[in-house]
Design a protein around this motif. Structure first.
Motif, mmCIF file in Angstrom:
data_model
loop_
_atom_site.group_PDB
_atom_site.id
_atom_site.type_symbol
_atom_site.label_atom_id
_atom_site.label_comp_id
_atom_site.label_asym_id
_atom_site.label_seq_id
_atom_site.Cartn_x
_atom_site.Cartn_y
_atom_site.Cartn_z
ATOM 1 N N GLU A 16 0.840 -1.199 0.000
ATOM 2 C CA GLU A 16 0.000 0.000 0.000
ATOM 3 C C GLU A 16 0.873 1.246 0.000
ATOM 4 N N LEU A 17 0.454 2.232 -0.790
ATOM 5 C CA LEU A 17 1.118 3.533 -0.815
ATOM 6 C C LEU A 17 0.143 4.575 -0.289
ATOM 7 N N THR A 18 0.627 5.510 0.492
ATOM 8 C CA THR A 18 -0.198 6.588 1.014
ATOM 9 C C THR A 18 0.376 7.915 0.542
ATOM 10 N N VAL A 19 -0.490 8.759 0.000
ATOM 11 C CA VAL A 19 -0.077 10.083 -0.468
ATOM 12 C C VAL A 19 -0.812 11.114 0.369
ATOM 13 N N ARG A 20 -0.069 12.050 0.939
ATOM 14 C CA ARG A 20 -0.672 13.111 1.739
ATOM 15 C C ARG A 20 -0.093 14.455 1.309
ATOM 16 N N SER A 48 -8.310 5.292 -3.732
ATOM 17 C CA SER A 48 -9.448 5.826 -2.982
ATOM 18 C C SER A 48 -9.879 7.177 -3.531
ATOM 19 N N GLN A 49 -9.076 7.747 -4.412
ATOM 20 C CA GLN A 49 -9.381 9.040 -5.026
ATOM 21 C C GLN A 49 -8.757 9.063 -6.414
#
Length: 70
Positions: A16-20, A48-49
């Motif tokens: 999983e990659l998370t971008v903030r 998710s977007q």
């Protein structure tokens, strides 16, 4: 750095990659590109977007659109 592959040949590997957006203003037209290790075969991506695009030459691209700060 990457850890050694925790699965065997032919087994599914998931990560999983998370971008903030840690800035103080809107980040517009955000695109994420992830280069897969040569040992991996792209199967699917879920976002998710925004939208995701299929892998091409081991590169998975997700067009995330605008990210609000925070």
């Amino acid at each position: 750095s990457q850890d050694p592959m925790p699965t065997g040949v032919g087994q599914r590997f998931t990560y999983e990659l998370t971008v903030r957006n840690l800035g103080g203003t809107l980040a517009a037209n955000v695109v994420l590109r992830e280069i897969l290790a040569n040992e991996l075969t792209f199967v699917e991506a879920v976002v998710s977007q925004g939208t995701r695009e299929l892998a091409f030459d081991q590169i998975v691209t997700a067009t995330l659109g605008d990210l609000a700060p925070g």
